[in-house]
Design a protein around this motif. Structure first.
Motif, mmCIF file in Angstrom:
data_model
loop_
_atom_site.group_PDB
_atom_site.id
_atom_site.type_symbol
_atom_site.label_atom_id
_atom_site.label_comp_id
_atom_site.label_asym_id
_atom_site.label_seq_id
_atom_site.Cartn_x
_atom_site.Cartn_y
_atom_site.Cartn_z
ATOM 1 N N PHE A 283 -0.298 -5.753 0.582
ATOM 2 C CA PHE A 283 0.150 -7.143 0.517
ATOM 3 C C PHE A 283 0.969 -7.515 1.754
ATOM 4 O O PHE A 283 0.827 -8.617 2.304
ATOM 5 C CB PHE A 283 0.934 -7.390 -0.764
ATOM 6 C CG PHE A 283 1.345 -8.831 -0.950
ATOM 7 C CD1 PHE A 283 0.475 -9.876 -0.649
ATOM 8 C CD2 PHE A 283 2.605 -9.146 -1.422
ATOM 9 C CE1 PHE A 283 0.859 -11.208 -0.808
ATOM 10 C CE2 PHE A 283 2.994 -10.476 -1.589
ATOM 11 C CZ PHE A 283 2.130 -11.501 -1.284
ATOM 12 N N GLU A 284 1.800 -6.588 2.222
ATOM 13 C CA GLU A 284 2.576 -6.880 3.444
ATOM 14 C C GLU A 284 1.626 -7.150 4.610
ATOM 15 O O GLU A 284 1.869 -8.041 5.434
ATOM 16 C CB GLU A 284 3.525 -5.727 3.788
ATOM 17 C CG GLU A 284 4.571 -5.402 2.715
ATOM 18 C CD GLU A 284 5.340 -6.606 2.204
ATOM 19 O OE1 GLU A 284 5.902 -7.365 3.021
ATOM 20 O OE2 GLU A 284 5.384 -6.814 0.976
ATOM 21 N N GLU A 285 0.541 -6.392 4.653
ATOM 22 C CA GLU A 285 -0.428 -6.590 5.742
ATOM 23 C C GLU A 285 -1.152 -7.933 5.593
ATOM 24 O O GLU A 285 -1.420 -8.615 6.582
ATOM 25 C CB GLU A 285 -1.411 -5.409 5.783
ATOM 26 C CG GLU A 285 -2.526 -5.528 6.812
ATOM 27 C CD GLU A 285 -2.090 -5.453 8.286
ATOM 28 O OE1 GLU A 285 -0.889 -5.588 8.573
ATOM 29 O OE2 GLU A 285 -2.988 -5.287 9.148
ATOM 30 N N VAL A 286 -1.449 -8.331 4.340
ATOM 31 C CA VAL A 286 -2.034 -9.665 4.110
ATOM 32 C C VAL A 286 -1.075 -10.738 4.634
ATOM 33 O O VAL A 286 -1.483 -11.686 5.318
ATOM 34 C CB VAL A 286 -2.321 -9.900 2.606
ATOM 35 C CG1 VAL A 286 -2.610 -11.368 2.331
ATOM 36 C CG2 VAL A 286 -3.464 -9.015 2.122
ATOM 37 N N LEU A 287 0.203 -10.560 4.342
ATOM 38 C CA LEU A 287 1.202 -11.536 4.791
ATOM 39 C C LEU A 287 1.279 -11.579 6.303
ATOM 40 O O LEU A 287 1.301 -12.650 6.921
ATOM 41 C CB LEU A 287 2.576 -11.188 4.204
ATOM 42 C CG LEU A 287 2.696 -11.339 2.692
ATOM 43 C CD1 LEU A 287 4.015 -10.745 2.200
ATOM 44 C CD2 LEU A 287 2.604 -12.810 2.292
ATOM 45 N N ARG A 288 1.316 -10.417 6.914
ATOM 46 C CA ARG A 288 1.367 -10.365 8.384
ATOM 47 C C ARG A 288 0.103 -10.988 8.977
ATOM 48 O O ARG A 288 0.160 -11.791 9.899
ATOM 49 C CB ARG A 288 1.485 -8.911 8.878
ATOM 50 C CG ARG A 288 1.620 -8.823 10.398
ATOM 51 C CD ARG A 288 1.256 -7.456 10.957
ATOM 52 N NE ARG A 288 -0.154 -7.121 10.825
ATOM 53 C CZ ARG A 288 -1.135 -7.573 11.611
ATOM 54 N NH1 ARG A 288 -0.865 -8.392 12.607
ATOM 55 N NH2 ARG A 288 -2.403 -7.220 11.399
ATOM 56 N N PHE A 289 -1.045 -10.618 8.418
ATOM 57 C CA PHE A 289 -2.337 -10.986 8.995
ATOM 58 C C PHE A 289 -2.633 -12.476 8.819
ATOM 59 O O PHE A 289 -3.309 -13.073 9.657
ATOM 60 C CB PHE A 289 -3.432 -10.140 8.330
ATOM 61 C CG PHE A 289 -4.753 -10.180 9.049
ATOM 62 C CD1 PHE A 289 -4.929 -9.499 10.246
ATOM 63 C CD2 PHE A 289 -5.828 -10.874 8.514
ATOM 64 C CE1 PHE A 289 -6.148 -9.529 10.903
ATOM 65 C CE2 PHE A 289 -7.057 -10.905 9.171
ATOM 66 C CZ PHE A 289 -7.216 -10.235 10.368
ATOM 67 N N THR A 290 -2.154 -13.084 7.741
ATOM 68 C CA THR A 290 -2.528 -14.486 7.477
ATOM 69 C C THR A 290 -1.347 -15.458 7.520
ATOM 70 O O THR A 290 -1.571 -16.672 7.511
ATOM 71 C CB THR A 290 -3.224 -14.641 6.097
ATOM 72 O OG1 THR A 290 -2.271 -14.391 5.060
ATOM 73 C CG2 THR A 290 -4.407 -13.700 5.959
ATOM 74 N N SER A 291 -0.122 -14.997 7.513
ATOM 75 C CA SER A 291 1.070 -15.855 7.557
ATOM 76 C C SER A 291 0.929 -17.117 6.699
ATOM 77 O O SER A 291 0.767 -18.226 7.229
ATOM 78 C CB SER A 291 1.396 -16.256 8.998
ATOM 79 O OG SER A 291 1.680 -15.121 9.770
#
Ligand code: OVV
Length: 407
Positions: A283-291
């Protein structure tokens, strides 16, 4: 002096690169990566004459400005309008659009209502609703993951968590769009969202009243702090409004963006299946990747500087979180979606004293929905082109056709 987008126009210091771009053009909002890259390439800080604002997009400087609440204040609004110079479209939020010392008290009350302990107690409710939502779609084969999943889960679970007696999922989603479009310029997106204000704003205000809340939700926790004198009852209603402003559109977007990432990267879905411990980093990567929140502004509360350039009091600074989260200087290979990246230092939840107070609730929602999906669904595949929905502050999908392959 004539205002530009409700703030004082500025004369940028000599040497600040000037870029004639509209960051709020709908094509930029739909597909922002080229804009992010050019913003970072131009320098630590850039002047955008179209709105007479400064903008930052490199990771280091964006994080620094968010961390510097003394020079870069929130009380003058986190959008283009300067609340010192004109009346905002709604009463300012008493947690988002304030500075210390006022901020400290309301932040404490909200942080307590959203603590890890409270979230833990809600996990079974999250799981139960997530299971119901997934049961409702798993047989369908092909779905629009935005309207049939991403919007359904938060609009079902969030009113229950808050203890809302009044239910209107459409109003909650539209109010979120209004709040986030509201921090942008007076463009068609903002005007369209605001055209629903006369119907939705009074509904939201009423829904925050104590008698419209049950005794067992997060809303009741906030009102209990009014009973014990920590805040006033009027402040309690305003903090409940903050839940409704910040909690729905953002988590709808987080879920939709997560499904987009995982459907476009089947190997990452497989990794998650093989190792459910990767939920959190995924989920952290989803947040980073899509802001999901791509841009918030600050206002220079006094004469200050950015990267050595003088900045005059009253200057609006766009903090482009999406650009910071894709800065190769920080991330090396930002264009690759890797669920085990563990992107510590991403700024999707902001940073500093205003960093998202509801982030544990957002994570709990995502964990519940993804677990429920992994339990019943073997694979998710794109079933058509995703369509992005432009918004002045949110990077969200409008349509995400997905094929669900049952276990
Ligand atoms: C973080 C955030 C976004 C939008 C609205 C609010 C907070 C609020 O407090 O109203």
């Amino acid at each position: 002096m004539t205002l530009i987008e409700g703030h004082e126009p500025i004369i940028p210091a000599a040497g600040i690169p000037v870029w004639d771009i509209d960051p709020y053009d709908e094509s930029v909002l739909r597909d922002p990566q080229a804009y992010y890259a050019e913003l970072r390439r131009l320098g630590d800080v850039v002047y955008i004459p179209r709105y007479s604002v400064l903008a930052v997009g490199r990771h280091k400087i964006t994080q620094k400005i968010f961390g510097d609440h003394e020079n870069f204040v929130s009380s003058r609004g986190v959008g283009l309008n300067d609340f010192k110079l004109g009346k905002p479209w709604r009463e300012p939020s008493i947690i988002l659009e304030v500075d210390p010392p006022e901020h400290t008290k309301t932040r404490k009350v909200m942080a307590r209502a959203l603590s890890p302990k409270v979230m833990k107690a809600l996990a079974s409710l999250f799981n139960e609703i997530a299971e119901q939502v997934v049961d409702g779609i798993v047989q369908k084969g092909t779905i629009d993951a935005v309207t049939e999943l991403a919007e359904i889960f938060p609009t079902t679970v969030f009113p229950k968590v808050l203890g809302m007696k009044d239910v209107n999922a459409r109003f909650l989603v539209d109010y979120g769009a209004m709040v986030f479009n509201g921090v942008g310029p007076d463009n068609a997106l903002r005007r369209n969202s605001m055209s629903k204000a006369s119907e939705i704003v009074p509904w939201i205000t009423n829904a925050c009243a104590r008698d419209r809340l049950t005794e067992d939700g997060l809303g009741a926790l906030i009102y209990a702090d009014a009973d014990n004198g920590e805040i006033s009852h009027a402040e309690a209603a305003m903090l409940v409004r903050s839940f409704l402003s910040a909690g729905v559109d953002t988590t709808v977007t987080g879920i939709g963006n997560a499904l987009w990432c995982l459907s476009q990267n089947p190997a990452e879905w497989e990794k998650l299946k093989a190792d459910p411990k990767l939920f959190r980093p995924a989920f952290e990567e989803v947040l980073r990747f899509t802001s999901p929140v791509h841009t918030f502004a600050r206002t220079a509360g006094r004469d200050t500087e950015i990267a050595g350039f003088p900045v005059q009091e009253g200057t609006k600074v766009l903090c482009v979180l999406g650009a910071a989260n894709s800065d190769p200087e920080k991330w090396g290979d930002p264009e690759v979606f890797r669920i085990d990246r563990k992107p510590v230092g991403h700024v999707a939840f902001g940073a500093g004293i205003h960093g998202c107070v509801g982030q544990n609730l957002a994570r709990a929602e995502l964990e519940a929905i993804l677990s429920a999906m992994l339990a019943k669904i073997d694979r998710i595949e794109p079933a058509g082109d995703p369509v992005w929905r432009p918004n002045n502050a949110i990077h969200a999908l409008d349509k995400l056709p997905l094929k669900l392959i049952q276990k």
